[in-house]
Write a protein that holds these residues in place. Structure first.
Motif, PDB file in Angstrom:
ATOM      1  N   ALA A  57      59.379  47.596  33.651  1.00 19.37           N
ATOM      2  CA  ALA A  57      58.185  46.793  34.250  1.00 19.37           C
ATOM      3  C   ALA A  57      57.614  47.785  34.821  1.00 19.37           C
ATOM      4  CB  ALA A  57      59.054  45.999  35.292  1.00 19.37           C
ATOM      5  N   GLY A  58      56.292  47.695  35.128  1.00 16.19           N
ATOM      6  CA  GLY A  58      55.246  48.487  35.600  1.00 16.19           C
ATOM      7  C   GLY A  58      55.536  48.807  36.997  1.00 16.19           C
ATOM      8  N   GLU A  59      56.059  47.717  37.828  1.00 18.10           N
ATOM      9  CA  GLU A  59      56.319  47.828  39.187  1.00 18.10           C
ATOM     10  C   GLU A  59      57.525  48.801  39.640  1.00 18.10           C
ATOM     11  OE1 GLU A  59      55.155  48.064  42.827  1.00 18.10           O
ATOM     12  OE2 GLU A  59      54.011  46.699  41.566  1.00 18.10           O
ATOM     13  N   ALA A  60      58.589  48.743  38.614  1.00 18.80           N
ATOM     14  CA  ALA A  60      59.547  49.426  38.791  1.00 18.80           C
ATOM     15  C   ALA A  60      59.399  50.738  38.592  1.00 18.80           C
ATOM     16  CB  ALA A  60      60.907  48.916  37.795  1.00 18.80           C
ATOM     17  N   LYS A  61      58.599  51.101  37.411  1.00 20.84           N
ATOM     18  CA  LYS A  61      58.151  52.492  37.397  1.00 20.84           C
ATOM     19  C   LYS A  61      57.183  53.013  38.581  1.00 20.84           C
ATOM     20  CE  LYS A  61      56.337  51.207  33.302  1.00 20.84           C
ATOM     21  NZ  LYS A  61      55.731  51.552  32.036  1.00 20.84           N
ATOM     22  N   ALA A  62      56.506  52.175  39.192  1.00 23.89           N
ATOM     23  CA  ALA A  62      55.699  52.547  40.301  1.00 23.89           C
ATOM     24  C   ALA A  62      56.577  53.052  41.537  1.00 23.89           C
ATOM     25  CB  ALA A  62      54.635  51.626  40.465  1.00 23.89           C
ATOM     26  N   GLU A  63      57.344  52.177  41.537  1.00 24.17           N
ATOM     27  CA  GLU A  63      58.409  52.339  42.927  1.00 24.17           C
ATOM     28  C   GLU A  63      59.251  53.914  42.603  1.00 24.17           C
ATOM     29  OE1 GLU A  63      61.125  48.868  42.803  1.00 24.17           O
ATOM     30  OE2 GLU A  63      59.375  47.599  43.685  1.00 24.17           O
ATOM     31  N   GLN A  66      56.794  56.447  43.789  1.00 23.94           N
ATOM     32  CA  GLN A  66      56.579  56.598  45.103  1.00 23.94           C
ATOM     33  C   GLN A  66      57.897  57.242  45.575  1.00 23.94           C
ATOM     34  OE1 GLN A  66      56.131  52.379  45.731  1.00 23.94           O
ATOM     35  NE2 GLN A  66      54.052  52.433  44.904  1.00 23.94           N
ATOM     36  N   ASP A  79      49.236  56.865  45.642  1.00 19.78           N
ATOM     37  CA  ASP A  79      48.773  55.404  45.091  1.00 19.78           C
ATOM     38  C   ASP A  79      48.219  55.676  43.701  1.00 19.78           C
ATOM     39  OD1 ASP A  79      49.662  54.431  47.571  1.00 19.78           O
ATOM     40  OD2 ASP A  79      47.731  54.422  48.624  1.00 19.78           O
ATOM     41  N   SER A  82      50.943  56.045  41.255  1.00 14.70           N
ATOM     42  CA  SER A  82      51.650  54.483  41.013  1.00 14.70           C
ATOM     43  C   SER A  82      50.703  53.550  39.985  1.00 14.70           C
ATOM     44  CB  SER A  82      51.740  53.871  42.429  1.00 14.70           C
ATOM     45  OG  SER A  82      52.726  54.794  43.128  1.00 14.70           O
ATOM     46  N   ARG A  86      51.955  52.126  36.431  1.00 11.80           N
ATOM     47  CA  ARG A  86      52.036  50.754  36.000  1.00 11.80           C
ATOM     48  C   ARG A  86      51.258  50.318  34.667  1.00 11.80           C
ATOM     49  NH1 ARG A  86      50.696  50.553  41.835  1.00 11.80           N
ATOM     50  NH2 ARG A  86      52.287  49.893  43.054  1.00 11.80           N
TER      51      ARG A  86
END
Length: 271
Positions: A57-63, A66, A79, A82, A86
């Motif tokens: 998932a894109g959000e998991a990769k962004a986290e 971060q 940012d 991230s 995503r």
């Protein structure tokens, strides 16, 4: 880049432009931090693959990005990265290519904000000509066995105090971390980015003698009319042209030299 990667890079370029339009963002510092993330992901292939895995998932990769980068680089850089992870990428290497391009654009933006972008364009072009005409220098700068620190010191000797700080940073990054590209290809890419930053097209003009200011103005106006946009002229002198000029815009070549006309006549006679 193709497909998803090209779209992801275009979106990232828009975000970068929006950020650097703000005077509160230090474009040069942003460039340095993006370059450091590029180096990290170039070294850590497994991490790069995780951050570009379409199954995640894109959000998991962004986290994950971060957590890794938080405290190491500024919030603006975090940012941007991230947002990149995503996105979808056609291949994992495209992510590092995109980060490197963003770093270079940020550095060129810093030069534009200082009013020195024209100087940087010219210096990149002249450095490329110097390298192409000096085999010993090219060998020293592209020697894979040489340490990056030694190459950096050589460039400081050559460029330090003589070139714009942006030119020195861009060339140093290219030489010390080529990432599989030739020096010539890297310099050409930087020149194109610099021209694009000013929404201009680069025309490489080769003439037998130095063109006068009025000749340059007339040529620039004629090319702008032909291509429908402002042209930046990179000027080179080659006595072998024998008169007239040779203009190259991208892959298109406009020949107007005596030497070319002689060659054409010779081919017609031989034919």
């Amino acid at each position: 880049m193709h497909g998803a990667s090209r779209e992801a890079l275009a979106a990232a370029r828009e975000r970068l432009d929006a950020l650097t339009d703000s005077t509160s963002v230090d474009a040069a510092k942003l460039a340095e931090e993006l370059a450091s993330v590029t180096a990290l992901l170039h070294r850590e292939v497994s991490l790069r693959r995780v951050l570009t895995d379409p199954a995640q998932a894109g959000e998991a990769k962004a986290e994950l990005a971060q957590r890794l980068l938080g405290g190491q680089v500024g919030g603006t850089t975090v940012d941007l990265v991230s947002g990149l992870v995503r996105s979808r990428w056609s291949q994992s290497r495209d992510l590092t290519d995109a980060l490197e391009e963003l770093a270079n654009v940020a550095d060129l933006t810093a030069a534009q904000q200082r009013g020195t972008l024209d100087n940087v364009e010219d210096e990149l072009f002249r450095f490329g000509r110097i390298v192409s005409s000096n085999t010993e220098l090219r060998a020293a700068l592209t020697n894979r066995a040489a340490r990056a620190s030694a190459k950096g010191e050589l460039l400081r000797t050559l460029l330090g105090g003589r070139a714009d700080v942006t030119s020195e940073r861009l060339v140093t990054r290219l030489v010390t971390a080529p990432r599989g590209r030739s020096l010539e290809a890297g310099l050409e890419s930087l020149s194109k980015l610099a021209a694009e930053r000013r929404d201009r097209t680069v025309a490489v003009v080769t003439s037998a003698v130095v063109l006068s200011d009025s000749q340059k103005q007339r040529l620039g106006a004629a090319l702008a009319k032909l291509y429908g946009r402002t042209m930046h002229l990179n000027l080179d002198v080659d006595p072998e042209v024998l008169g007239g000029i040779r203009v190259q815009v991208g892959d298109e070549v406009i020949n107007g030299s005596i030497a070319d006309r002689i060659d054409d006549a010779g081919r017609r006679v031989a034919g």
